[in-house]
Design a protein around this motif. Structure first.
Motif, PDB file in Angstrom:
ATOM      1  N   ALA A   6       0.836  -1.205   0.000  1.00 18.23           N
ATOM      2  CA  ALA A   6       0.000   0.000   0.000  1.00 18.23           C
ATOM      3  C   ALA A   6       0.870   1.254   0.000  1.00 18.23           C
ATOM      4  CB  ALA A   6      -0.926  -0.003   1.212  1.00 18.23           C
ATOM      5  N   ALA A   7       1.925   1.241   0.813  1.00 21.76           N
ATOM      6  CA  ALA A   7       2.834   2.388   0.854  1.00 21.76           C
ATOM      7  C   ALA A   7       3.574   2.541  -0.465  1.00 21.76           C
ATOM      8  CB  ALA A   7       3.815   2.221   2.011  1.00 21.76           C
ATOM      9  N   TYR A   8       3.912   1.415  -1.077  1.00 25.40           N
ATOM     10  CA  TYR A   8       4.611   1.442  -2.365  1.00 25.40           C
ATOM     11  C   TYR A   8       3.716   2.080  -3.428  1.00 25.40           C
ATOM     12  CZ  TYR A   8       7.069  -0.394  -6.513  1.00 25.40           C
ATOM     13  OH  TYR A   8       7.733  -0.525  -7.705  1.00 25.40           O
ATOM     14  N   THR A  34       1.303   4.242  -2.940  1.00 30.91           N
ATOM     15  CA  THR A  34       1.239   5.681  -2.670  1.00 30.91           C
ATOM     16  C   THR A  34       2.498   6.384  -3.172  1.00 30.91           C
ATOM     17  OG1 THR A  34      -0.156   5.312  -0.722  1.00 30.91           O
ATOM     18  CG2 THR A  34       1.021   7.408  -0.845  1.00 30.91           C
ATOM     19  N   TYR A  35       3.643   5.775  -2.919  1.00 36.25           N
ATOM     20  CA  TYR A  35       4.920   6.320  -3.380  1.00 36.25           C
ATOM     21  C   TYR A  35       4.937   6.451  -4.902  1.00 36.25           C
ATOM     22  CZ  TYR A  35      10.054   6.149  -4.270  1.00 36.25           C
ATOM     23  OH  TYR A  35      11.336   6.385  -4.687  1.00 36.25           O
ATOM     24  N   GLN A  36       4.481   5.415  -5.590  1.00 36.28           N
ATOM     25  CA  GLN A  36       4.453   5.453  -7.050  1.00 36.28           C
ATOM     26  C   GLN A  36       3.504   6.539  -7.563  1.00 36.28           C
ATOM     27  OE1 GLN A  36       3.387   1.208  -7.325  1.00 36.28           O
ATOM     28  NE2 GLN A  36       5.003   1.038  -8.851  1.00 36.28           N
ATOM     29  N   ILE A  37       2.297   6.558  -7.018  1.00 38.80           N
ATOM     30  CA  ILE A  37       1.290   7.528  -7.482  1.00 38.80           C
ATOM     31  C   ILE A  37       1.802   8.951  -7.304  1.00 38.80           C
ATOM     32  CG2 ILE A  37      -0.998   8.492  -6.983  1.00 38.80           C
ATOM     33  CD1 ILE A  37      -1.873   5.599  -6.274  1.00 38.80           C
ATOM     34  N   ASN A  38       2.321   9.253  -6.130  1.00 37.74           N
ATOM     35  CA  ASN A  38       2.772  10.614  -5.866  1.00 37.74           C
ATOM     36  C   ASN A  38       3.977  10.989  -6.725  1.00 37.74           C
ATOM     37  OD1 ASN A  38       0.728  10.905  -4.020  1.00 37.74           O
ATOM     38  ND2 ASN A  38       2.035  10.554  -2.215  1.00 37.74           N
ATOM     39  N   THR A  39       4.832  10.019  -7.021  1.00 41.41           N
ATOM     40  CA  THR A  39       5.978  10.296  -7.881  1.00 41.41           C
ATOM     41  C   THR A  39       5.529  10.539  -9.316  1.00 41.41           C
ATOM     42  OG1 THR A  39       7.457   8.968  -6.487  1.00 41.41           O
ATOM     43  CG2 THR A  39       8.184   9.407  -8.738  1.00 41.41           C
ATOM     44  N   PHE A  40       4.611   9.728  -9.801  1.00 38.84           N
ATOM     45  CA  PHE A  40       4.081   9.958 -11.153  1.00 38.84           C
ATOM     46  C   PHE A  40       3.399  11.331 -11.246  1.00 38.84           C
ATOM     47  CE2 PHE A  40       4.076   5.205 -11.976  1.00 38.84           C
ATOM     48  CZ  PHE A  40       4.970   5.273 -13.033  1.00 38.84           C
ATOM     49  N   LYS A  85      13.386  18.312  -3.844  1.00 39.73           N
ATOM     50  CA  LYS A  85      13.039  17.820  -2.506  1.00 39.73           C
ATOM     51  C   LYS A  85      11.718  17.060  -2.486  1.00 39.73           C
ATOM     52  CE  LYS A  85      12.558  19.421   2.297  1.00 39.73           C
ATOM     53  NZ  LYS A  85      11.207  18.863   2.526  1.00 39.73           N
ATOM     54  N   ALA A  86      10.777  17.439  -3.304  1.00 42.43           N
ATOM     55  CA  ALA A  86       9.476  16.758  -3.298  1.00 42.43           C
ATOM     56  C   ALA A  86       9.636  15.270  -3.632  1.00 42.43           C
ATOM     57  CB  ALA A  86       8.534  17.426  -4.296  1.00 42.43           C
ATOM     58  N   PHE A  87      10.542  14.955  -4.551  1.00 49.61           N
ATOM     59  CA  PHE A  87      10.810  13.548  -4.893  1.00 49.61           C
ATOM     60  C   PHE A  87      11.504  12.831  -3.729  1.00 49.61           C
ATOM     61  CE2 PHE A  87      10.288  15.459  -9.035  1.00 49.61           C
ATOM     62  CZ  PHE A  87       9.722  14.467  -9.814  1.00 49.61           C
ATOM     63  N   VAL A  88      12.463  13.511  -3.119  1.00 51.08           N
ATOM     64  CA  VAL A  88      13.191  12.941  -1.984  1.00 51.08           C
ATOM     65  C   VAL A  88      12.234  12.651  -0.836  1.00 51.08           C
ATOM     66  CG1 VAL A  88      15.027  13.330  -0.290  1.00 51.08           C
ATOM     67  CG2 VAL A  88      15.311  14.119  -2.657  1.00 51.08           C
ATOM     68  N   ASP A  89      11.303  13.563  -0.612  1.00 49.15           N
ATOM     69  CA  ASP A  89      10.355  13.384   0.489  1.00 49.15           C
ATOM     70  C   ASP A  89       9.448  12.173   0.258  1.00 49.15           C
ATOM     71  OD1 ASP A  89      11.387  15.586   1.756  1.00 49.15           O
ATOM     72  OD2 ASP A  89       9.780  16.955   1.122  1.00 49.15           O
ATOM     73  N   GLU A  90       8.996  11.976  -0.973  1.00 48.50           N
ATOM     74  CA  GLU A  90       8.168  10.806  -1.264  1.00 48.50           C
ATOM     75  C   GLU A  90       8.956   9.517  -1.063  1.00 48.50           C
ATOM     76  OE1 GLU A  90       5.036  10.683  -1.666  1.00 48.50           O
ATOM     77  OE2 GLU A  90       4.768  12.853  -1.734  1.00 48.50           O
ATOM     78  N   ASP A  91      10.188   9.516  -1.485  1.00 50.53           N
ATOM     79  CA  ASP A  91      11.042   8.344  -1.294  1.00 50.53           C
ATOM     80  C   ASP A  91      11.222   8.052   0.193  1.00 50.53           C
ATOM     81  OD1 ASP A  91      13.211   6.398  -2.416  1.00 50.53           O
ATOM     82  OD2 ASP A  91      14.255   7.551  -0.889  1.00 50.53           O
ATOM     83  N   PHE A  92      11.425   9.090   0.986  1.00 54.93           N
ATOM     84  CA  PHE A  92      11.641   8.865   2.418  1.00 54.93           C
ATOM     85  C   PHE A  92      10.364   8.383   3.095  1.00 54.93           C
ATOM     86  CE2 PHE A  92      11.584  10.300   6.848  1.00 54.93           C
ATOM     87  CZ  PHE A  92      12.621   9.507   7.325  1.00 54.93           C
ATOM     88  N   ARG A  93       9.218   8.887   2.688  1.00 54.44           N
ATOM     89  CA  ARG A  93       7.970   8.431   3.312  1.00 54.44           C
ATOM     90  C   ARG A  93       7.792   6.923   3.113  1.00 54.44           C
ATOM     91  NH1 ARG A  93       6.009  13.861   2.923  1.00 54.44           N
ATOM     92  NH2 ARG A  93       5.811  13.854   0.649  1.00 54.44           N
ATOM     93  N   PHE A  94       8.173   6.433   1.957  1.00 55.64           N
ATOM     94  CA  PHE A  94       8.115   4.987   1.728  1.00 55.64           C
ATOM     95  C   PHE A  94       9.179   4.269   2.558  1.00 55.64           C
ATOM     96  CE2 PHE A  94       9.470   1.326  -1.022  1.00 55.64           C
ATOM     97  CZ  PHE A  94       8.412   0.504  -0.665  1.00 55.64           C
ATOM     98  N   ARG A 117       9.820   4.189 -17.257  1.00 50.73           N
ATOM     99  CA  ARG A 117       9.745   5.553 -16.716  1.00 50.73           C
ATOM    100  C   ARG A 117       9.917   5.524 -15.194  1.00 50.73           C
ATOM    101  NH1 ARG A 117       4.316   8.692 -16.323  1.00 50.73           N
ATOM    102  NH2 ARG A 117       4.903  10.903 -16.292  1.00 50.73           N
ATOM    103  N   TRP A 118       9.222   4.587 -14.545  1.00 53.58           N
ATOM    104  CA  TRP A 118       9.313   4.477 -13.094  1.00 53.58           C
ATOM    105  C   TRP A 118      10.733   4.166 -12.643  1.00 53.58           C
ATOM    106  CZ3 TRP A 118       7.845   5.575  -8.476  1.00 53.58           C
ATOM    107  CH2 TRP A 118       8.240   4.785  -7.398  1.00 53.58           C
ATOM    108  N   HIS A 119      11.368   3.198 -13.305  1.00 53.70           N
ATOM    109  CA  HIS A 119      12.696   2.791 -12.858  1.00 53.70           C
ATOM    110  C   HIS A 119      13.771   3.821 -13.190  1.00 53.70           C
ATOM    111  CE1 HIS A 119      12.081  -1.015 -10.909  1.00 53.70           C
ATOM    112  NE2 HIS A 119      11.168  -1.307 -11.816  1.00 53.70           N
ATOM    113  N   LEU A 120      13.542   4.622 -14.182  1.00 57.29           N
ATOM    114  CA  LEU A 120      14.451   5.742 -14.433  1.00 57.29           C
ATOM    115  C   LEU A 120      14.403   6.726 -13.272  1.00 57.29           C
ATOM    116  CD1 LEU A 120      16.202   7.691 -16.129  1.00 57.29           C
ATOM    117  CD2 LEU A 120      14.082   8.477 -17.243  1.00 57.29           C
ATOM    118  N   VAL A 121      13.206   7.103 -12.861  1.00 60.62           N
ATOM    119  CA  VAL A 121      13.045   8.133 -11.830  1.00 60.62           C
ATOM    120  C   VAL A 121      13.382   7.588 -10.444  1.00 60.62           C
ATOM    121  CG1 VAL A 121      11.395   9.671 -10.713  1.00 60.62           C
ATOM    122  CG2 VAL A 121      11.314   9.336 -13.195  1.00 60.62           C
ATOM    123  N   GLU A 122      12.885   6.393 -10.146  1.00 61.77           N
ATOM    124  CA  GLU A 122      13.065   5.838  -8.794  1.00 61.77           C
ATOM    125  C   GLU A 122      14.535   5.654  -8.450  1.00 61.77           C
ATOM    126  OE1 GLU A 122      13.710   2.818  -5.801  1.00 61.77           O
ATOM    127  OE2 GLU A 122      14.048   2.497  -7.952  1.00 61.77           O
ATOM    128  N   GLY A 123      15.370   5.425  -9.455  1.00 60.66           N
ATOM    129  CA  GLY A 123      16.788   5.193  -9.182  1.00 60.66           C
ATOM    130  C   GLY A 123      17.598   6.441  -8.919  1.00 60.66           C
TER     131      GLY A 123
END
Length: 698
Positions: free
Chosen positions: A220-222, A224-230, A344-353, A331-337
């Motif tokens: 579920a957290a994953y 949310t992390y994906q949705i917010n990153t997209f 900072k908004a991307f970093v914050d989503e990563d940390f929440r997960f 697209r996801w694996h390009l950004v997530e890596g």
């Protein structure tokens, strides 16, 4: 490269396979009774005072024969809460912090120096760290440096486009499978092309498949992390949800086809050599000939396939999955890596997960993250600066001597082993004597001349490093095997055994207190770094390492009877660790942790035997009220002290081949008659396994 590290790597998602006073009055030991009637150790003043065992860490309300881990570390655990930015806090973390402080001083100095020669290591290290620290520039850039790569994915129109994208080694991010160049496990003198399963974001396949409450919460957290990153990439809510679900559906399909972590420990089953023609026929949709051509590997005639069943599924997915969904996966694996180098908004989503996975309360300081990135990207360029300041040639020579002392002792233990035949002993000694020892830092440093780093963009620096590392790996094919390479950087608080190179490696970062202290007595050093050395040596003879010969080749050099006897002994260890429960309903996996548990038991055994040859051991003289033998075991226990968040413990029990610190302490000791004698433990005590269940190998 098969690599075993003495402790888990600091990053939980690391792909590698990756250990962490003053004026005291002199004292002598007396014994008293605990409330349970068991003897406990207390002290009274007189005698000699020493260095290396922190007496304040001891909890003398705990009897050493009940729980030696708590006896040795209980007060430290009570007085050292986990910092908000950490997932755990222990001896390793403290030493890593110390090393990071040293590194920070070096990095800030080179980052401030704008006169470094262009193309020099100092320029590259300084500019990489400065760009990573420049949060203003990162925010200002936004997606500027990411957009061309996103556009490249968006331009894909068909399966052929997917195949071309996966074939290009310059493209960043996980693909449907892994392809690289490494030593041929059955012919370690040559490099081979290798393919393996891959492509998942979550740390373990079971997170996609299990229906327990924690796995569901992680999924579920994953999501949310994906949705917010997209959404940060510009998708609206509905599109972001659709894309997140497509990625997870594909990864779940990959997970179902993936071997689990225990199965991946079977080296023989991971070795399936096929001709390129066979691979092209078996997995036509992967278009391996094109991948080899784009990677400069057209001359390859064979490929070692790790997990054929997985590649069969990946082959089907490329044809069956909608191209639009596959594009979202890329697209996801390009950004997530690369979130660390995005706004900072991307970093914050990563940390929440990450919080859900590990329980960390706040992100680490930016400079610590920037140091980790610099060490990972330019480890040997920075490492040269680090060892010049923090590791002397004398320290390297002392460590080398201790390794050779341990090697002699190991040979003696092999020869004294009653269950092993003469033929197998001869092969074991041949392998032991062939161990290559690397200490502190490389004799030949890595050449970064083809890597361009600037202060313009932290993100572009990450892409440049990824492309440099890929090219460096692919360029090995057809070349002589480079036996000088290192798998860890000099500041790393860890150590490892590399089976294909038959080497044991000890970076400068771990050759410091509490593991090694030139001012401490031999008991402390043999219980610390001595056990580390013995641990890495034993990896050459654990349930995986024993299948590799003195030249690093996958070959069964054991007689059938000896192999069966060894595995029977190993099974005793596996059952012991299966019973350990770090949390309610959470059990250690004795099969997953088998290699590390055997290495801990063997390492402690060899280190103790080597220590018993020292003048200190022979003298029997007490220090701080403890005999030499007791100080040896206290040193062993105190290096494993740690407080850990339950979320992190749960994740590591599922994914880490190392047992939790408390069981790395007590597991070997429960089998160790010398420990029982040192602390007066008797049959029936918790620290004493029944004789019929006791593990002994070396």
């Amino acid at each position: 490269m098969q690599q075993f590290s003495f402790v888990r790597r600091a990053a939980l998602s690391a792909a590698v396979l990756g250990l962490v006073a003053g004026t005291a009055q002199a004292q002598t030991k007396i014994k008293t009774k605990s409330s349970a009637g068991k003897e406990k150790v207390s002290v009274a003043t007189s005698g000699q005072s020493g260095v290396g065992i922190t007496l304040a860490n001891l909890d003398r309300t705990v009897a050493p024969c009940d729980d030696f881990y708590r006896f040795a570390n209980g007060n430290w655990m009570k007085n050292n809460p986990i910092p908000a930015s950490e997932t755990g806090w222990g001896g390793f973390n403290q030493l890593r912090n110390r090393n990071r402080d040293v590194a920070r001083g070096i990095l800030e100095k080179v980052a401030a120096d704008r006169t470094a020669k262009p193309g020099s290591n100092a320029q590259k290290v300084g500019d990489f760290y400065a760009a990573a620290m420049d949060s203003v520039a990162v925010e200002r850039a936004g997606l500027k440096y990411l957009q061309p790569r996103l556009d490249k994915i968006n331009a894909i129109q068909d399966v052929a486009g997917i195949q071309r994208y996966l074939a290009d080694p310059k493209n960043y991010g996980k693909g449907w499978y892994g392809l690289s160049v490494g030593q041929d496990p059955k012919n370690s003198s040559v490099y081979a092309v290798q393919m393996r399963q891959g492509g998942l974001t979550l740390a373990d396949r079971d997170y996609y498949l299990k229906d327990d409450a924690r796995s569901k919460a992680i999924r579920a957290a994953y999501r949310t992390y994906q949705i917010n990153t997209f959404k940060l990439l510009g998708d609206d809510q509905a599109t972001a949800e659709k894309n997140a679900d497509a990625v997870t559906r594909m990864e779940t399909r990959m997970a179902k086809a993936s071997r689990d972590r225990v199965a991946l420990r079977d080296r023989d089953k991971n070795y399936n050599k096929m001709t390129v023609a066979q691979v092209a026929t078996e997995f036509p949709n992967l278009d391996i000939p094109q991948r080899l051509k784009e990677s400069g590997l057209s001359g390859a005639k064979e490929i070692i396939v790790g997990q054929p069943d997985y590649l069969k599924e990946a082959n089907a997915m490329i044809k069956e999955e909608p191209v639009a969904d596959q594009k979202q996966y890329l697209r996801w694996h390009l950004v997530e890596g690369v979130t660390a180098a995005l706004p900072k908004a991307f970093v914050d989503e990563d940390f929440r997960f990450t919080q859900v996975l590990t329980g960390a309360k706040q992100p680490q300081a930016r400079w610590k993250r920037a140091f980790a990135a610099t060490d990972g990207a330019l480890g040997e360029a920075f490492g040269q600066l680090y060892v010049d300041q923090d590791f002397s040639p004398a320290a390297k020579a002392r460590a080398k001597q201790m390794v050779e002392n341990m090697r002699v002792t190991y040979a003696e233990r092999i020869m004294a082993t009653e269950w092993m035949s003469a033929a197998t002993k001869a092969e074991a000694l041949k392998k032991l004597n062939a161990f290559v020892v690397k200490i502190g830092y490389p004799d030949k440093w890595k050449d970064y001349s083809k890597l361009t780093i600037s202060r313009e963009s932290a993100l572009n620096n990450l892409f440049a490093v990824a492309e440099f590392n890929t090219n460096d790996n692919l360029s090995k094919y057809g070349q002589p095997v480079d036996r000088s390479v290192w798998g860890m950087t000099p500041p790393t608080v860890n150590a490892y055994y590399n089976a294909s190179l038959n080497e044991i490696v000890f970076p400068a970062g771990i050759l410091q207190p509490p593991f090694y202290d030139p001012k401490a007595d031999d008991a402390v050093n043999y219980g610390g770094i001595g056990a580390v050395i013995g641990h890495e040596m034993t990896h050459g003879f654990d349930d995986q390492g024993r299948k590799v010969d003195s030249q690093g080749n996958l070959r069964d050099w054991w007689t059938k009877e000896d192999g069966e006897k060894f595995m029977a002994k190993a099974d005793v260890v596996g059952k012991q660790y299966d019973a350990f429960t770090p949390l309610d309903s959470v059990h250690v996996n004795g099969k997953l942790t088998m290699g590390e548990n055997l290495a801990d038991l063997g390492g402690l055994t060899i280190a103790y035997a080597a220590f018993m040859k020292t003048p200190q051991a022979k003298s029997g003289k007490t220090i701080d009220g403890f005999t030499p033998e007791q100080r040896f075991f206290l040193s062993w226990a105190q290096i494993w002290r740690i407080n850990q968040r339950p979320e992190t413990t749960r994740q590591l029990v599922q994914t880490d081949p190392h047992s939790p610190g408390q069981f790395r302490t007590i597991g070997p000791l429960q089998n160790f008659p010398e420990f029982h004698k040192a602390f007066g433990c008797k049959e029936g005590d918790k620290m004493v396994r029944p004789t019929t269940d006791r593990a002994k190998i070396w």
